[in-house]
Design a protein around this motif. Structure first.
Motif, PDB file in Angstrom:
ATOM      1  N   MET A 132     -13.810   2.013 -13.468  1.00 48.33           N
ATOM      2  CA  MET A 132     -13.336   1.992 -12.010  1.00 48.33           C
ATOM      3  C   MET A 132     -12.713   3.395 -11.784  1.00 48.33           C
ATOM      4  SD  MET A 132     -10.594  -0.831 -10.270  1.00 48.33           S
ATOM      5  CE  MET A 132     -11.850  -2.112 -10.855  1.00 48.33           C
ATOM      6  N   THR A 133     -12.786   3.823 -10.405  1.00 50.35           N
ATOM      7  CA  THR A 133     -12.167   5.104  -9.790  1.00 50.35           C
ATOM      8  C   THR A 133     -10.579   4.850  -9.592  1.00 50.35           C
ATOM      9  OG1 THR A 133     -12.489   4.170  -7.617  1.00 50.35           O
ATOM     10  CG2 THR A 133     -14.230   5.452  -8.603  1.00 50.35           C
ATOM     11  N   THR A 134     -10.038   5.961  -9.710  1.00 51.61           N
ATOM     12  CA  THR A 134      -8.590   6.135  -9.633  1.00 51.61           C
ATOM     13  C   THR A 134      -7.913   5.464  -8.207  1.00 51.61           C
ATOM     14  OG1 THR A 134      -8.710   8.285 -10.940  1.00 51.61           O
ATOM     15  CG2 THR A 134      -6.703   7.592  -9.482  1.00 51.61           C
ATOM     16  N   THR A 135      -8.803   5.734  -7.182  1.00 52.92           N
ATOM     17  CA  THR A 135      -8.557   5.062  -5.841  1.00 52.92           C
ATOM     18  C   THR A 135      -9.744   4.081  -5.828  1.00 52.92           C
ATOM     19  OG1 THR A 135      -7.632   7.082  -5.313  1.00 52.92           O
ATOM     20  CG2 THR A 135      -8.320   5.494  -3.486  1.00 52.92           C
ATOM     21  N   PRO A 136      -9.277   2.606  -6.167  1.00 52.13           N
ATOM     22  CA  PRO A 136     -10.450   1.923  -5.931  1.00 52.13           C
ATOM     23  C   PRO A 136     -10.776   1.260  -4.694  1.00 52.13           C
ATOM     24  CG  PRO A 136      -8.588   0.576  -6.668  1.00 52.13           C
ATOM     25  CD  PRO A 136      -8.194   2.144  -6.637  1.00 52.13           C
ATOM     26  N   SER A 137     -12.160   1.118  -4.439  1.00 53.44           N
ATOM     27  CA  SER A 137     -12.636   0.502  -3.169  1.00 53.44           C
ATOM     28  C   SER A 137     -12.366  -1.064  -3.171  1.00 53.44           C
ATOM     29  CB  SER A 137     -14.067   0.672  -2.939  1.00 53.44           C
ATOM     30  OG  SER A 137     -14.914  -0.001  -3.999  1.00 53.44           O
ATOM     31  N   VAL A 138     -11.761  -1.486  -2.056  1.00 52.52           N
ATOM     32  CA  VAL A 138     -11.513  -3.002  -1.905  1.00 52.52           C
ATOM     33  C   VAL A 138     -12.000  -3.835  -1.043  1.00 52.52           C
ATOM     34  CG1 VAL A 138      -9.143  -4.494  -1.575  1.00 52.52           C
ATOM     35  CG2 VAL A 138      -9.055  -2.088  -2.643  1.00 52.52           C
ATOM     36  N   ALA A 139     -12.595  -4.889  -1.535  1.00 50.93           N
ATOM     37  CA  ALA A 139     -13.003  -5.850  -0.429  1.00 50.93           C
ATOM     38  C   ALA A 139     -11.811  -6.931  -0.117  1.00 50.93           C
ATOM     39  CB  ALA A 139     -14.309  -6.748  -0.908  1.00 50.93           C
ATOM     40  N   TRP A 140     -11.519  -7.188   1.262  1.00 53.50           N
ATOM     41  CA  TRP A 140     -10.458  -7.939   1.512  1.00 53.50           C
ATOM     42  C   TRP A 140     -10.844  -9.278   2.178  1.00 53.50           C
ATOM     43  CZ3 TRP A 140      -5.462  -7.032  -0.066  1.00 53.50           C
ATOM     44  CH2 TRP A 140      -4.387  -7.996   0.381  1.00 53.50           C
ATOM     45  N   ILE A 141     -10.617 -10.234   1.417  1.00 47.85           N
ATOM     46  CA  ILE A 141     -11.213 -11.539   2.126  1.00 47.85           C
ATOM     47  C   ILE A 141     -10.100 -12.530   2.446  1.00 47.85           C
ATOM     48  CG2 ILE A 141     -12.783 -13.630   1.811  1.00 47.85           C
ATOM     49  CD1 ILE A 141     -14.045 -11.025   1.166  1.00 47.85           C
TER      50      ILE A 141
ATOM     51  N   ALA B 277      -2.246 -14.813   9.015  1.00 48.14           N
ATOM     52  CA  ALA B 277      -0.992 -14.200   9.208  1.00 48.14           C
ATOM     53  C   ALA B 277      -0.311 -13.176   8.218  1.00 48.14           C
ATOM     54  CB  ALA B 277       0.045 -15.152   9.534  1.00 48.14           C
ATOM     55  N   ILE B 278      -0.474 -13.379   7.079  1.00 48.51           N
ATOM     56  CA  ILE B 278      -0.181 -12.509   6.003  1.00 48.51           C
ATOM     57  C   ILE B 278      -1.265 -11.536   5.620  1.00 48.51           C
ATOM     58  CG2 ILE B 278       1.106 -12.257   3.671  1.00 48.51           C
ATOM     59  CD1 ILE B 278       2.838 -13.588   5.767  1.00 48.51           C
ATOM     60  N   GLY B 279      -2.431 -12.143   5.403  1.00 51.53           N
ATOM     61  CA  GLY B 279      -3.502 -11.264   4.864  1.00 51.53           C
ATOM     62  C   GLY B 279      -3.772 -10.073   6.034  1.00 51.53           C
TER      63      GLY B 279
ATOM     64  N   GLU C 265     -12.318  -8.175  14.172  1.00 52.09           N
ATOM     65  CA  GLU C 265     -12.235  -7.053  14.961  1.00 52.09           C
ATOM     66  C   GLU C 265     -10.850  -6.239  15.081  1.00 52.09           C
ATOM     67  OE1 GLU C 265     -13.531  -9.234  18.614  1.00 52.09           O
ATOM     68  OE2 GLU C 265     -15.530  -9.420  17.584  1.00 52.09           O
ATOM     69  N   ALA C 266      -9.701  -7.166  14.979  1.00 49.55           N
ATOM     70  CA  ALA C 266      -8.398  -6.748  14.974  1.00 49.55           C
ATOM     71  C   ALA C 266      -8.259  -5.586  13.783  1.00 49.55           C
ATOM     72  CB  ALA C 266      -7.410  -7.954  14.873  1.00 49.55           C
ATOM     73  N   LEU C 267      -8.840  -5.564  12.931  1.00 53.15           N
ATOM     74  CA  LEU C 267      -8.775  -4.836  11.774  1.00 53.15           C
ATOM     75  C   LEU C 267      -9.767  -3.584  11.664  1.00 53.15           C
ATOM     76  CD1 LEU C 267      -6.976  -4.456   9.170  1.00 53.15           C
ATOM     77  CD2 LEU C 267      -6.855  -6.694  10.471  1.00 53.15           C
TER      78      LEU C 267
ATOM     79  N   ALA D 191      -3.913  -6.134   4.501  1.00 53.15           N
ATOM     80  CA  ALA D 191      -5.145  -5.241   4.509  1.00 53.15           C
ATOM     81  C   ALA D 191      -4.814  -4.280   5.046  1.00 53.15           C
ATOM     82  CB  ALA D 191      -6.085  -5.990   5.232  1.00 53.15           C
ATOM     83  N   ARG D 192      -4.109  -4.226   6.313  1.00 55.94           N
ATOM     84  CA  ARG D 192      -3.700  -2.877   6.914  1.00 55.94           C
ATOM     85  C   ARG D 192      -2.921  -2.092   6.444  1.00 55.94           C
ATOM     86  NH1 ARG D 192      -4.122  -1.620  12.171  1.00 55.94           N
ATOM     87  NH2 ARG D 192      -5.183  -3.282  12.942  1.00 55.94           N
ATOM     88  N   ALA D 193      -1.817  -2.580   5.582  1.00 52.49           N
ATOM     89  CA  ALA D 193      -0.862  -1.537   4.676  1.00 52.49           C
ATOM     90  C   ALA D 193      -1.773  -0.909   3.645  1.00 52.49           C
ATOM     91  CB  ALA D 193       0.265  -2.594   4.147  1.00 52.49           C
ATOM     92  N   LEU D 194      -2.657  -1.742   3.102  1.00 50.11           N
ATOM     93  CA  LEU D 194      -3.674  -1.009   2.020  1.00 50.11           C
ATOM     94  C   LEU D 194      -4.322  -0.036   2.477  1.00 50.11           C
ATOM     95  CD1 LEU D 194      -4.278  -1.829  -1.034  1.00 50.11           C
ATOM     96  CD2 LEU D 194      -5.980  -3.389  -0.058  1.00 50.11           C
ATOM     97  N   ALA D 195      -4.949  -0.270   3.839  1.00 52.86           N
ATOM     98  CA  ALA D 195      -5.756   0.733   4.413  1.00 52.86           C
ATOM     99  C   ALA D 195      -4.769   2.211   4.607  1.00 52.86           C
ATOM    100  CB  ALA D 195      -6.597   0.325   5.735  1.00 52.86           C
ATOM    101  N   GLY D 196      -3.686   1.652   5.153  1.00 49.39           N
ATOM    102  CA  GLY D 196      -2.809   2.831   5.517  1.00 49.39           C
ATOM    103  C   GLY D 196      -2.336   3.724   4.456  1.00 49.39           C
TER     104      GLY D 196
END
Length: 293
Positions: free
Chosen positions: A1-10, A14-16, A41-43, A20-25
């Protein structure tokens, strides 16, 4: 796995969504999916948006699932139309961040045997505001190598992400104890504010003063504040979540033969709120449930 993993977020509830936004940030590449188009769409400003869960998962290093119930977890993994199990590989790490109870996680592990053995159980605590700032508590259960693989994800989301056990399911057991305390504390806050009101006290003053003394708790400060404001439609945590979670608490307690009378009483209060039609209102509505009788 890469040092910076790619993430699928399902799961972009209200919490998810803030997670997900914090992870992208934090600089991790995120591909996001939710069954509701508006949530996807909000993401779109921070994540790649997938049209299906399978599309989101395909080719990613870590698959993070943040849904509400055991049934939703089962549907995400094995649903006839869009179950992701067929997209998982031996190199994929499945990161279950939902609060679904140990039985659901252990069932997922069993059904995925031969498909993927890399599963980390990591339920969260802290609420939407802390999710947005990457300041959650994450209770992690999993093998050392699997936890190491998802550590960049955990570090982006959590102020504290201790490993609480070597097996998927151990994180859920820790979260059961966490939810027992949270559920009882919310119920106690509602009971205290309702009693203060019935005795003719200024509930704002009660909330302000008692939060400076030994009666202070996070839930009395947070949910008590919403009870005082009667902000039940500003939904930070829906009542239905604690209907579900206190059910998980009492089920887990029954399995090991432990009496949990306070949790059982709190569970009855949440269920009463549900019967009164408050499922989708903020869980601080318990003050009104006590007022309504």
């Amino acid at each position: 796995m890469t040092t910076t993993p790619s993430v699928a977020w399902i799961g972009l509830g209200a919490i998810g969504a803030p997670m997900a936004r914090a992870l992208a940030g934090a600089g991790l590449p995120v591909t996001a999916f939710d069954v509701f188009p508006a949530a996807r769409e909000a993401l779109a400003d921070v994540a790649t948006i997938a049209g299906t869960a399978r599309e989101a998962v395909r080719g990613t290093d870590v698959v993070a699932v943040m849904v509400a119930t055991p049934e939703q977890l089962e549907a995400v993994l094995h649903g006839e139309e869009d179950g992701i199990a067929g997209e998982l590989t031996a190199e994929t790490v499945l990161l279950i961040m939902s609060t679904v109870g140990p039985a659901a996680v252990e069932a997922a592990v069993a059904r995925l045997a031969g498909v993927s053995s890399s599963i980390v159980d990591a339920p969260v605590s802290g609420g939407a505001a802390r999710a947005a700032t990457g300041d959650l508590l994450v209770m992690v259960g999993g093998a050392e190598a699997d936890v190491a693989a998802v550590r960049p994800v955990l570090d982006a989301l959590a102020a504290n992400a201790p490993v609480v056990g070597p097996r998927p399911g151990d994180g859920q057991r820790f979260k059961i104890v966490n939810q027992l305390l949270c559920g009882v504390h919310i119920a106690a806050a509602g009971e205290a504010i309702a009693l203060a009101d019935r005795m003719g006290l200024d509930v704002r003053q009660v909330h302000e003063v008692l939060n400076t003394g030994a009666a202070h708790s996070f839930m009395f400060a947070d949910r008590g504040g919403r009870m005082v404001e009667e902000a039940y439609d500003d939904v930070r945590s829906a009542l239905t979540i604690f209907v579900k979670d206190m059910g998980l608490v009492t089920e887990a307690a029954a399995e090991v033969g432990q009496q949990v009378p306070l949790a059982t009483a709190a569970q009855a209060l949440y269920r009463r709120g549900s019967e009164l039609g408050h499922d989708r209102r903020d869980d601080s509505i318990v003050r009104e449930v006590l007022r309504e009788g």
